[in-house]
Write a protein that holds these residues in place. Structure first.
Motif, short mmCIF file in Angstrom:
data_model
loop_
_atom_site.label_atom_id
_atom_site.label_comp_id
_atom_site.label_asym_id
_atom_site.label_seq_id
_atom_site.Cartn_x
_atom_site.Cartn_y
_atom_site.Cartn_z
N THR A 160 36.92 38.83 40.49
CA THR A 160 37.63 39.94 39.86
C THR A 160 37.05 41.29 40.27
O THR A 160 37.79 42.23 40.59
CB THR A 160 37.61 39.80 38.33
OG1 THR A 160 38.16 38.52 37.97
CG2 THR A 160 38.41 40.89 37.66
N ASP A 161 35.74 41.38 40.27
CA ASP A 161 35.10 42.63 40.69
C ASP A 161 35.48 42.98 42.13
O ASP A 161 35.69 44.17 42.45
CB ASP A 161 33.58 42.53 40.56
CG ASP A 161 33.11 42.55 39.11
OD1 ASP A 161 33.94 42.80 38.22
OD2 ASP A 161 31.91 42.29 38.87
N GLN A 162 35.56 41.98 42.99
CA GLN A 162 35.94 42.21 44.38
C GLN A 162 37.37 42.72 44.48
O GLN A 162 37.65 43.70 45.20
CB GLN A 162 35.78 40.92 45.18
CG GLN A 162 36.29 40.98 46.62
CD GLN A 162 35.44 41.85 47.53
OE1 GLN A 162 34.36 42.30 47.14
NE2 GLN A 162 35.92 42.08 48.74
N VAL A 164 39.22 44.25 42.16
CA VAL A 164 39.34 45.59 41.57
C VAL A 164 38.72 46.63 42.49
O VAL A 164 39.23 47.75 42.63
CB VAL A 164 38.68 45.62 40.18
CG1 VAL A 164 38.65 47.04 39.63
CG2 VAL A 164 39.44 44.71 39.21
N SER A 165 37.63 46.27 43.19
CA SER A 165 36.99 47.21 44.11
C SER A 165 37.91 47.56 45.27
O SER A 165 37.74 48.61 45.90
CB SER A 165 35.67 46.63 44.65
OG SER A 165 35.91 45.60 45.59
N LEU A 166 38.89 46.70 45.55
CA LEU A 166 39.86 46.96 46.61
C LEU A 166 41.05 47.80 46.11
O LEU A 166 41.98 48.07 46.86
CB LEU A 166 40.38 45.63 47.17
CG LEU A 166 39.34 44.74 47.87
CD1 LEU A 166 39.97 43.41 48.25
CD2 LEU A 166 38.77 45.44 49.10
N GLY A 167 41.00 48.19 44.82
CA GLY A 167 42.05 49.02 44.26
C GLY A 167 43.21 48.24 43.67
O GLY A 167 44.24 48.82 43.32
N LYS A 169 45.13 46.29 40.78
CA LYS A 169 45.14 46.30 39.31
C LYS A 169 46.16 45.33 38.72
O LYS A 169 46.00 44.88 37.59
CB LYS A 169 45.42 47.72 38.80
CG LYS A 169 44.34 48.73 39.18
CD LYS A 169 44.62 50.11 38.59
CE LYS A 169 43.51 51.09 38.93
NZ LYS A 169 43.77 52.44 38.36
N HIS A 195 37.04 46.29 33.23
CA HIS A 195 37.65 47.35 34.04
C HIS A 195 38.85 47.98 33.33
O HIS A 195 39.61 48.73 33.95
CB HIS A 195 38.09 46.79 35.39
CG HIS A 195 36.97 46.23 36.23
ND1 HIS A 195 36.11 47.03 36.94
CD2 HIS A 195 36.56 44.95 36.44
CE1 HIS A 195 35.22 46.26 37.57
NE2 HIS A 195 35.48 45.01 37.29
#
Length: 380
Positions: A160-162, A164-167, A169, A195
């Motif tokens: 999930t963090d990966q 979301v880090s790519l933008g 949502k 997030h």
């Protein structure tokens, strides 16, 4: 007088035999240690158990060829549960009561292991390694269950963090409707919440089924940017294909139980770009001592060895069991095995570290993010 001496000698012998019997542990003789395993060896998910069993059995053969553990050879009894809860429970009872297993290893699946755990706990039989990262098997700590892999919470947080880090949502979740899938869903939901997000849509598939049509309909209509799939390789492949058929092409990510090699074999070129979290080292990395040893064992026992993440995990499970048996000593009991495991607070399996204590049996938090590239190659 002679009769009296003979009677006294016979009584002493009888008492000595009784004392020896009182100290003898189930599944342990002067020459053998019996270990039990319940896993799918047939059916839709049989390939998972076969890969794991081959690695475990291979390492046991190697150890036996080297003289065994304290001059005892290990006997492995592996029973097929078809990834069915009732069969896993029946197998566990048979392993403990009929096959007299001293300890258990290499179980597969959240729901089967959860159902079998009361039997295991009541008999006080240690179980090392189960293919599950579910929280209900980790909290509270069960004295007789030891994990060798990270939790689903660890995996879903990394995924999930990966994303979301790519933008991204608009993230949907496709999950198996059982303990495994629901635990993964909980992990994704918790990670998204950090997030300020929530799953945009949910879709489910039943265990041992590939009927994903309702899930595709529910998820495709929200036009997701990404879908986290908490499912095994056949329903995962069916879901990706059917999403493609309805014109939906999100970024896909899935958890380690999917089995990267099996997913590639099932999906072919459509597997390209799918992200997979892994909980053991990359099977093709010769710089990791554990992997090097695993590959050497396979090459010595097979002319056509097949490397896999499930094989590496089975190898880790077997090595952990053997190390604990060694540390428990010649006068082997189940409680000594538990104590030996809880003393392994910094056990290096060969570039992969495990740690147990009286308050934590989780073993590892190792997570590696990989992606399927061209020609089905797993990249990391």
């Amino acid at each position: 007088m002679l009769v009296s001496r003979l009677m006294r000698t016979a009584l002493i012998c009888a008492l000595s035999l009784r004392a020896l019997a009182a100290f003898a542990e189930t599944g342990v003789t002067d020459n053998t240690i019996v270990l039990g395993m319940s896993t799918p060896l047939s059916g839709v998910n049989g390939a998972y158990g076969v890969e794991m069993k081959e690695a475990i059995a291979g390492y046991i053969r190697q150890i036996n060829a080297e003289g065994g553990i304290h001059n005892r050879k290990i006997e492995l009894v592996a029973l097929d549960d078809g990834y069915e809860t009732e069969r896993a429970v029946a197998n566990t009872k048979a392993l403990i009561d009929n096959h007299k297993a001293f300890a258990l290893l290499g179980y597969y699946g959240t729901s089967p292991t959860t159902a079998a755990l009361p039997v295991i706990s009541a008999a006080k039989v240690p179980l090392i390694g189960t293919i599950s990262g579910a929280d209900n098997l980790r909290t509270p700590v069960n004295r007789y269950l030891f994990h060798v892999r990270a939790s689903y919470g660890d995996e879903t947080e990394a995924i999930t963090d990966q994303l979301v880090s790519l933008g991204l949502k608009n993230i949907a979740v496709f999950y198996q409707n059982d303990g495994f899938g629901k635990s993964g869903l909980d992990g994704v939901t918790a990670a998204l919440k950090k997030h300020g997000l929530a799953p945009s849509a949910l879709g489910t598939v039943e265990r041992n089924s590939t009927d994903v049509s309702a899930a595709v309909q529910a998820i495709a209509k929200v036009r997701p940017q990404a879908v986290v799939m908490v499912s095994l390789y056949k329903p995962t492949a069916a879901f990706v294909r059917q999403m493609k058929n309805v014109g939906s092409h999100p970024q896909y990510a899935t958890l380690s139980p999917v089995g990267a090699d099996l997913l590639v074999a099932e999906l072919g070129n459509d597997a390209r770009g799918i992200g997979i979290s892994q909980v053991v080292p990359y099977p093709w990395n010769d710089t990791v001592p554990l992997v090097k040893e695993y590959k050497r064992m396979l090459s010595q026992q097979s002319k056509t060895p097949t490397l896999s993440y499930y094989g590496v995990e089975g190898f880790i499970t077997a090595k952990t069991m053997v190390e604990a048996l060694r540390r428990a000593g010649r006068d082997l009991t189940r409680e000594k095995l538990v104590a030996a495991l809880e003393g392994m607070q910094g056990y290096d399996v060969g570039g992969y570290k495990l740690g147990y204590s009286t308050t934590s049996h989780n073993g590892s938090k190792f997570v590696d993010l990989t992606v399927i590239g061209s020609a089905g190659k797993v990249l990391h």
